[in-house]
Design an enzyme around this catalytic site. Structure first.
Site, PDB file in Angstrom:
ATOM      1  CB  ILE A 101       5.189  -8.529  -0.309  1.00 29.22           C
ATOM      2  CG1 ILE A 101       4.126  -9.581  -0.611  1.00 29.22           C
ATOM      3  CG2 ILE A 101       6.345  -8.658  -1.302  1.00 29.22           C
ATOM      4  CD1 ILE A 101       3.451  -9.421  -1.955  1.00 29.22           C
ATOM      5  N   PRO A 152      -0.151  -0.634  -2.453  1.00 32.26           N
ATOM      6  CG  PRO A 152      -2.022  -0.745  -1.094  1.00 32.26           C
ATOM      7  CD  PRO A 152      -0.587  -0.356  -1.077  1.00 32.26           C
ATOM      8  NE  ARG A 207      -2.086  -4.484  -8.775  1.00 34.83           N
ATOM      9  CZ  ARG A 207      -1.859  -5.657  -8.212  1.00 34.83           C
ATOM     10  NH1 ARG A 207      -0.661  -6.217  -8.316  1.00 34.83           N
ATOM     11  NH2 ARG A 207      -2.814  -6.275  -7.528  1.00 34.83           N
ATOM     12  CG  ASP A 209       6.860 -10.293 -12.155  1.00 39.37           C
ATOM     13  OD1 ASP A 209       7.285 -10.978 -13.107  1.00 39.37           O
ATOM     14  OD2 ASP A 209       5.922 -10.675 -11.408  1.00 39.37           O
ATOM     15  CD  GLU A 267       0.868  -6.987 -15.887  1.00 40.10           C
ATOM     16  OE1 GLU A 267       1.782  -6.484 -15.238  1.00 40.10           O
ATOM     17  OE2 GLU A 267       0.046  -7.823 -15.413  1.00 40.10           O
ATOM     18  CG  HIS A 304       2.029 -10.331 -13.413  1.00 38.13           C
ATOM     19  ND1 HIS A 304       1.181  -9.259 -13.519  1.00 38.13           N
ATOM     20  CD2 HIS A 304       1.945 -10.731 -12.108  1.00 38.13           C
ATOM     21  CE1 HIS A 304       0.602  -9.025 -12.348  1.00 38.13           C
ATOM     22  NE2 HIS A 304       1.061  -9.912 -11.476  1.00 38.13           N
TER      23      HIS A 304
END
Length: 319
Positions: free
Chosen positions: A162, A209, A237, A261, A266, A285
């Site tokens: 990404i 990560p 995250r 996002d 969440e 998200h």
């Protein structure tokens, strides 16, 4: 197929709220589908299953001990922290995930968030629909400053699939791309330290990560290194960001804007410090959620199941 296994899909709604189909899975298993499964319902629903598919349902060692028939867990996502991997390894339960299915969609969302700040499309559309253009004395007006991306510096933290795609799009906009990553790659943009990334970037996009080292790495100290005109984009995250200190920085004008996002808990809970903050845009998200992306995810889930049934499991995370 004779002697089909029993497959239970425990939280189907996340992947498939109704616009996709699980029908192809029926060729390989007797399938039970539940939109959502609470912790109290989990064992009863999965107790006779040979295989389960999950997205955010937590599979702990205690749960695994109550599922004696379970041989396979398919995670319908890339991250698999919801599963006790060591407990599965001890029980010889195969766990698979779906890597890199959302690369294009997430990188696309990064720039949807970036251009929210540079072009203010929603703000100006709302203004026009409120009649401001009808009442305007000139052919054009703008409600706040607009900005070109060409020539701006895009800092990317983490250079996986990404991050790399985000860099490619940034270059297409004419941006100068720098990155900070643990693993050096021959085709990557200019590599810099974390501190240099914070200092030099006009836009920072997070793509690494979440680890103990990166948890809340965006805090008052790191924000103090950034330009007051800088924008931070977080599609990785929520735990990367100390949300209380980010809210304070936004209110005090120490950073130009924050777009996320993802958040720390969440769905969002009442009282999150980012609620109603100035220059803060939050989406629920959805970067991974285009129809094409979710269909790709479902296709790989099916491929993972077939590979396991054939004795050659793929995308295994607990080898």
């Amino acid at each position: 197929m004779d002697n089909k296994i029993k497959l239970t899909i425990l939280d189907s709604h996340a992947l498939n709220p109704g616009d996709l189909s699980w029908d192809d899975f029926n060729d390989y298993a007797d399938v039970s589908v539940y939109e959502r499964t609470s912790p109290e319902e989990l064992v009863n629903r999965a107790k006779d299953s040979d295989a389960i598919f999950i997205n955010k349902v937590v599979i702990s060692e205690e749960t695994i001990e109550q599922l004696p028939k379970l041989k396979y867990i398919g995670v319908c996502a890339t991250g698999y922290n919801v599963v006790d991997i060591e407990a599965c390894r001890k029980r010889n339960i195969i766990v698979t995930n779906v890597p890199a299915y959302s690369t294009d969609a997430v990188a696309q969302h990064v720039f949807a968030l970036i251009t929210h700040f540079t072009n203010s499309v929603a703000l100006h559309s709302e203004s026009v629909h409120n009649g401001d253009w009808v009442r305007a004395k000139d052919f054009a007006y703008w409600k706040n400053p607009l900005m070109e991306l060409s020539g701006k510096t895009l800092g990317i933290f983490g250079y996986g699939s990404i991050g790399k795609k985000t860099a490619e799009i940034g270059k297409a906009f004419g941006m100068k791309v720098i990155c900070c990553t643990r693993t050096q790659k021959p085709d990557m943009p200019e590599s810099v330290t974390r501190e240099e990334l914070f200092r030099r970037s006009d836009f920072i996009s997070l793509h690494a990560p979440l680890t103990p080292e990166t948890k809340e790495m965006i805090n008052k100290d790191s924000i103090s290194l950034m330009k007051k005109t800088a924008y931070l984009i977080n599609t990785a995250r929520g735990g990367f960001v100390n949300e209380k200190e980010m809210a304070e920085a936004l209110k005090e004008g120490k950073i130009a804007g924050y777009a996320a996002d993802v958040i720390s808990t969440e769905p969002m809970i009442e009282g999150n410090p980012l609620m109603d903050c100035p220059n803060c845009v939050i989406t629920p998200h959805i970067a991974w959620a285009p129809h094409e992306t979710r269909q790709r995810l479902m296709n790989v889930c099916l491929e993972n199941l077939k590979a396991w049934l054939e004795g050659n499991p793929q995308n295994v995370v607990n080898k």
